[in-house]
Design a protein around this motif. Structure first.
Motif, PDB file in Angstrom:
ATOM      1  N   LYS A  61       0.856  -1.177   0.000  1.00 56.88           N
ATOM      2  CA  LYS A  61       0.000   0.000   0.000  1.00 56.88           C
ATOM      3  C   LYS A  61       0.892   1.226   0.000  1.00 56.88           C
ATOM      4  O   LYS A  61       1.975   1.227   0.603  1.00 56.88           O
ATOM      5  N   SER A  62       0.441   2.260  -0.702  1.00 56.17           N
ATOM      6  CA  SER A  62       1.211   3.490  -0.798  1.00 56.17           C
ATOM      7  C   SER A  62       0.235   4.644  -0.909  1.00 56.17           C
ATOM      8  O   SER A  62      -0.841   4.511  -1.500  1.00 56.17           O
ATOM      9  N   GLY A  63       0.587   5.779  -0.326  1.00 60.30           N
ATOM     10  CA  GLY A  63      -0.296   6.919  -0.451  1.00 60.30           C
ATOM     11  C   GLY A  63       0.039   8.011   0.535  1.00 60.30           C
ATOM     12  O   GLY A  63       1.018   7.929   1.289  1.00 60.30           O
ATOM     13  N   GLY A  64      -0.785   9.049   0.516  1.00 63.41           N
ATOM     14  CA  GLY A  64      -0.603  10.183   1.402  1.00 63.41           C
ATOM     15  C   GLY A  64      -1.746  11.151   1.238  1.00 63.41           C
ATOM     16  O   GLY A  64      -2.566  11.028   0.313  1.00 63.41           O
ATOM     17  N   PRO A  65      -1.831  12.157   2.109  1.00 65.29           N
ATOM     18  CA  PRO A  65      -2.974  13.074   2.091  1.00 65.29           C
ATOM     19  C   PRO A  65      -2.919  14.139   1.003  1.00 65.29           C
ATOM     20  O   PRO A  65      -3.928  14.782   0.720  1.00 65.29           O
ATOM     21  N   SER A  66      -1.759  14.350   0.391  1.00 62.24           N
ATOM     22  CA  SER A  66      -1.640  15.359  -0.659  1.00 62.24           C
ATOM     23  C   SER A  66      -0.354  15.132  -1.436  1.00 62.24           C
ATOM     24  O   SER A  66       0.524  14.378  -1.009  1.00 62.24           O
ATOM     25  N   ARG A  67      -0.216  15.823  -2.551  1.00 60.49           N
ATOM     26  CA  ARG A  67       0.992  15.687  -3.361  1.00 60.49           C
ATOM     27  C   ARG A  67       2.203  16.357  -2.712  1.00 60.49           C
ATOM     28  O   ARG A  67       3.337  16.066  -3.083  1.00 60.49           O
ATOM     29  N   THR A  68       1.966  17.238  -1.771  1.00 60.60           N
ATOM     30  CA  THR A  68       3.083  17.893  -1.089  1.00 60.60           C
ATOM     31  C   THR A  68       3.521  17.146   0.159  1.00 60.60           C
ATOM     32  O   THR A  68       4.555  17.476   0.742  1.00 60.60           O
ATOM     33  N   ALA A  69       2.755  16.151   0.571  1.00 54.75           N
ATOM     34  CA  ALA A  69       3.096  15.375   1.765  1.00 54.75           C
ATOM     35  C   ALA A  69       4.068  14.258   1.396  1.00 54.75           C
ATOM     36  O   ALA A  69       4.138  13.816   0.241  1.00 54.75           O
ATOM     37  N   THR A  70       4.818  13.796   2.384  1.00 51.24           N
ATOM     38  CA  THR A  70       5.672  12.627   2.188  1.00 51.24           C
ATOM     39  C   THR A  70       4.798  11.381   2.160  1.00 51.24           C
ATOM     40  O   THR A  70       4.000  11.155   3.073  1.00 51.24           O
ATOM     41  N   LEU A  71       4.927  10.580   1.114  1.00 54.46           N
ATOM     42  CA  LEU A  71       4.104   9.383   0.985  1.00 54.46           C
ATOM     43  C   LEU A  71       4.599   8.285   1.919  1.00 54.46           C
ATOM     44  O   LEU A  71       5.788   8.197   2.226  1.00 54.46           O
ATOM     45  N   GLY A  72       3.672   7.427   2.334  1.00 56.14           N
ATOM     46  CA  GLY A  72       4.026   6.264   3.129  1.00 56.14           C
ATOM     47  C   GLY A  72       3.857   4.994   2.318  1.00 56.14           C
ATOM     48  O   GLY A  72       2.989   4.906   1.436  1.00 56.14           O
ATOM     49  N   HIS A  73       4.680   3.985   2.620  1.00 57.60           N
ATOM     50  CA  HIS A  73       4.677   2.737   1.863  1.00 57.60           C
ATOM     51  C   HIS A  73       4.769   1.559   2.836  1.00 57.60           C
ATOM     52  O   HIS A  73       5.538   1.614   3.797  1.00 57.60           O
ATOM     53  N   SER A  74       4.019   0.511   2.561  1.00 56.70           N
ATOM     54  CA  SER A  74       4.046  -0.661   3.444  1.00 56.70           C
ATOM     55  C   SER A  74       3.860  -1.929   2.628  1.00 56.70           C
ATOM     56  O   SER A  74       2.920  -2.034   1.821  1.00 56.70           O
ATOM     57  N   ALA A  75       4.739  -2.908   2.848  1.00 56.29           N
ATOM     58  CA  ALA A  75       4.554  -4.238   2.271  1.00 56.29           C
ATOM     59  C   ALA A  75       3.505  -4.971   3.100  1.00 56.29           C
ATOM     60  O   ALA A  75       3.547  -4.943   4.336  1.00 56.29           O
ATOM     61  N   LEU A  76       2.564  -5.631   2.431  1.00 58.37           N
ATOM     62  CA  LEU A  76       1.406  -6.205   3.104  1.00 58.37           C
ATOM     63  C   LEU A  76       1.562  -7.714   3.288  1.00 58.37           C
ATOM     64  O   LEU A  76       2.010  -8.416   2.371  1.00 58.37           O
ATOM     65  N   PRO A  77       1.154  -8.229   4.452  1.00 55.81           N
ATOM     66  CA  PRO A  77       1.239  -9.678   4.684  1.00 55.81           C
ATOM     67  C   PRO A  77       0.345 -10.437   3.717  1.00 55.81           C
ATOM     68  O   PRO A  77      -0.845 -10.117   3.592  1.00 55.81           O
ATOM     69  N   PRO A  78       0.862 -11.429   3.020  1.00 54.06           N
ATOM     70  CA  PRO A  78       0.076 -12.108   1.986  1.00 54.06           C
ATOM     71  C   PRO A  78      -1.135 -12.852   2.512  1.00 54.06           C
ATOM     72  O   PRO A  78      -2.107 -13.053   1.776  1.00 54.06           O
ATOM     73  N   ALA A  79      -1.112 -13.275   3.782  1.00 54.03           N
ATOM     74  CA  ALA A  79      -2.268 -13.991   4.331  1.00 54.03           C
ATOM     75  C   ALA A  79      -3.507 -13.122   4.364  1.00 54.03           C
ATOM     76  O   ALA A  79      -4.632 -13.636   4.414  1.00 54.03           O
ATOM     77  N   VAL A 158      -1.836   1.221   9.567  1.00 53.03           N
ATOM     78  CA  VAL A 158      -3.114   0.713  10.092  1.00 53.03           C
ATOM     79  C   VAL A 158      -3.835  -0.196   9.091  1.00 53.03           C
ATOM     80  O   VAL A 158      -5.057  -0.143   8.932  1.00 53.03           O
ATOM     81  N   HIS A 159      -3.084  -1.056   8.458  1.00 52.65           N
ATOM     82  CA  HIS A 159      -3.640  -1.997   7.488  1.00 52.65           C
ATOM     83  C   HIS A 159      -4.153  -3.253   8.175  1.00 52.65           C
ATOM     84  O   HIS A 159      -3.543  -3.752   9.122  1.00 52.65           O
ATOM     85  N   ALA A 160      -5.292  -3.768   7.685  1.00 49.47           N
ATOM     86  CA  ALA A 160      -5.827  -5.035   8.189  1.00 49.47           C
ATOM     87  C   ALA A 160      -5.850  -6.109   7.108  1.00 49.47           C
ATOM     88  O   ALA A 160      -5.403  -7.235   7.337  1.00 49.47           O
ATOM     89  N   ALA A 161      -6.385  -5.785   5.935  1.00 49.95           N
ATOM     90  CA  ALA A 161      -6.455  -6.761   4.846  1.00 49.95           C
ATOM     91  C   ALA A 161      -6.759  -6.020   3.554  1.00 49.95           C
ATOM     92  O   ALA A 161      -7.159  -4.843   3.564  1.00 49.95           O
ATOM     93  N   LEU A 162      -6.569  -6.717   2.442  1.00 47.53           N
ATOM     94  CA  LEU A 162      -6.802  -6.137   1.115  1.00 47.53           C
ATOM     95  C   LEU A 162      -7.622  -7.104   0.280  1.00 47.53           C
ATOM     96  O   LEU A 162      -7.283  -8.286   0.166  1.00 47.53           O
ATOM     97  N   VAL A 163      -8.701  -6.593  -0.307  1.00 48.21           N
ATOM     98  CA  VAL A 163      -9.566  -7.382  -1.191  1.00 48.21           C
ATOM     99  C   VAL A 163      -9.410  -6.840  -2.608  1.00 48.21           C
ATOM    100  O   VAL A 163      -9.566  -5.634  -2.842  1.00 48.21           O
ATOM    101  N   LEU A 164      -9.107  -7.722  -3.540  1.00 57.71           N
ATOM    102  CA  LEU A 164      -8.842  -7.316  -4.924  1.00 57.71           C
ATOM    103  C   LEU A 164      -9.929  -7.823  -5.854  1.00 57.71           C
ATOM    104  O   LEU A 164     -10.274  -9.013  -5.849  1.00 57.71           O
ATOM    105  N   GLY A 165     -10.472  -6.925  -6.671  1.00 61.90           N
ATOM    106  CA  GLY A 165     -11.402  -7.317  -7.718  1.00 61.90           C
ATOM    107  C   GLY A 165     -10.667  -7.873  -8.924  1.00 61.90           C
ATOM    108  O   GLY A 165      -9.451  -8.077  -8.907  1.00 61.90           O
ATOM    109  N   ALA A 166     -11.425  -8.099 -10.003  1.00 61.53           N
ATOM    110  CA  ALA A 166     -10.840  -8.677 -11.223  1.00 61.53           C
ATOM    111  C   ALA A 166      -9.903  -7.667 -11.886  1.00 61.53           C
ATOM    112  O   ALA A 166     -10.161  -6.463 -11.897  1.00 61.53           O
TER     113      ALA A 166
END
Length: 256
Positions: A61-79, A158-166
């Motif tokens: 997951k990657s993102g941030g509140p604005s283009r001027t903010a420092t982005l955060g990045h996290s590798a997600l547990p595959p389970a 604060v990640h819990a899980a990720l659901v991916l569509g097609a």
């Protein structure tokens, strides 16, 4: 009294995940002083819990509140990465947070040298597919999303899980006109238009790829990154069916 060590925070976060018992963030407010500290905690927790036994980090997951903010990045547990339609079951989900997002998939291997020279257009050229995604948001802290930002980053944002569509073909589009529809159980559907804080899902790609390759690793073809919420943080009730649809792109759903 000196702040607890980073190792102490790692121990508490690991215990919180194993025992499903939240830890107070307040005592660690001065422990994580920089983003690098937070990423060290992320990596140590992942190592203790053996999230990536083969060393490959395939979902982020990657993102941030604005283009001027420092982005955060996290590798997600595959389970905790599931295909839509998904059902939460007994997965930890105390907060009940829901974010409607778009996930992008890179189609080529990317190393640090290649990542260093990328801008948004160049990084977009490396994407081969996109999908609607639902991020489930939870926290290992008693304070939840009100914990200090660097502590939230240390806790995999604060990640819990990720659901991916097609998966479907990736194409640049007028994201300011993109409509996203979120349905929470029987409470009705809310539509959001052009509501991604960064404007373009691909905005995260250069910074994310540089972060993900900074330790000498290669981001392999097929690696996925989800790119930020279009709906803010919504709270789902236990047992609700959550459905997210993006016009012209696809949909995803999860029952919590």
């Amino acid at each position: 009294m000196p702040a607890p060590s980073l190792d102490a925070l790692v121990d508490r976060l690991v215990t919180a995940r194993r025992e499903r018992q939240a830890v107070e963030a307040a005592p660690f407010a001065e422990t994580v002083r920089t983003a690098d500290d937070a990423y060290l905690v992320q990596a140590a927790v992942a190592n203790e819990l053996d999230w990536f036994p083969d060393g490959e980090r395939r979902h982020w997951k990657s993102g941030g509140p604005s283009r001027t903010a420092t982005l955060g990045h996290s590798a997600l547990p595959p389970a905790g990465v599931w295909t839509s339609p998904a059902r939460l079951g007994d997965w930890p989900f105390a907060l009940g947070g829901i974010e409607a997002e778009l996930a992008l998939r890179v189609g080529v291997d990317v190393d640090a040298e290649r990542a260093a020279g990328l801008d948004v257009d160049g990084a977009s050229d490396l994407v081969d597919a996109m999908a609607v995604s639902i991020e489930l948001v939870d926290s290992r802290y008693v304070e939840g999303t009100k914990a200090p930002p660097l502590l939230r980053l240390a806790d995999v944002q604060v990640h819990a899980a990720l659901v991916l569509g097609a998966w479907g073909p990736y194409a640049r589009r007028d994201w300011s006109a993109q409509r996203c529809h979120v349905t929470l159980g029987e409470r009705g559907t809310t539509t959001f238009t052009g509501s991604l804080a960064l404007g373009d899902p691909a905005w995260v790609l250069p910074a994310w790829l540089r972060h993900a390759t900074a330790d000498g690793r290669v981001v392999r073809a097929g690696t996925v990154v989800t790119t930020g919420t279009w709906c803010g943080l919504l709270i789902a009730r236990p047992g609700e069916r959550v459905a997210v649809a993006f016009d012209g792109i696809g949909e995803a759903e999860v029952t919590v």
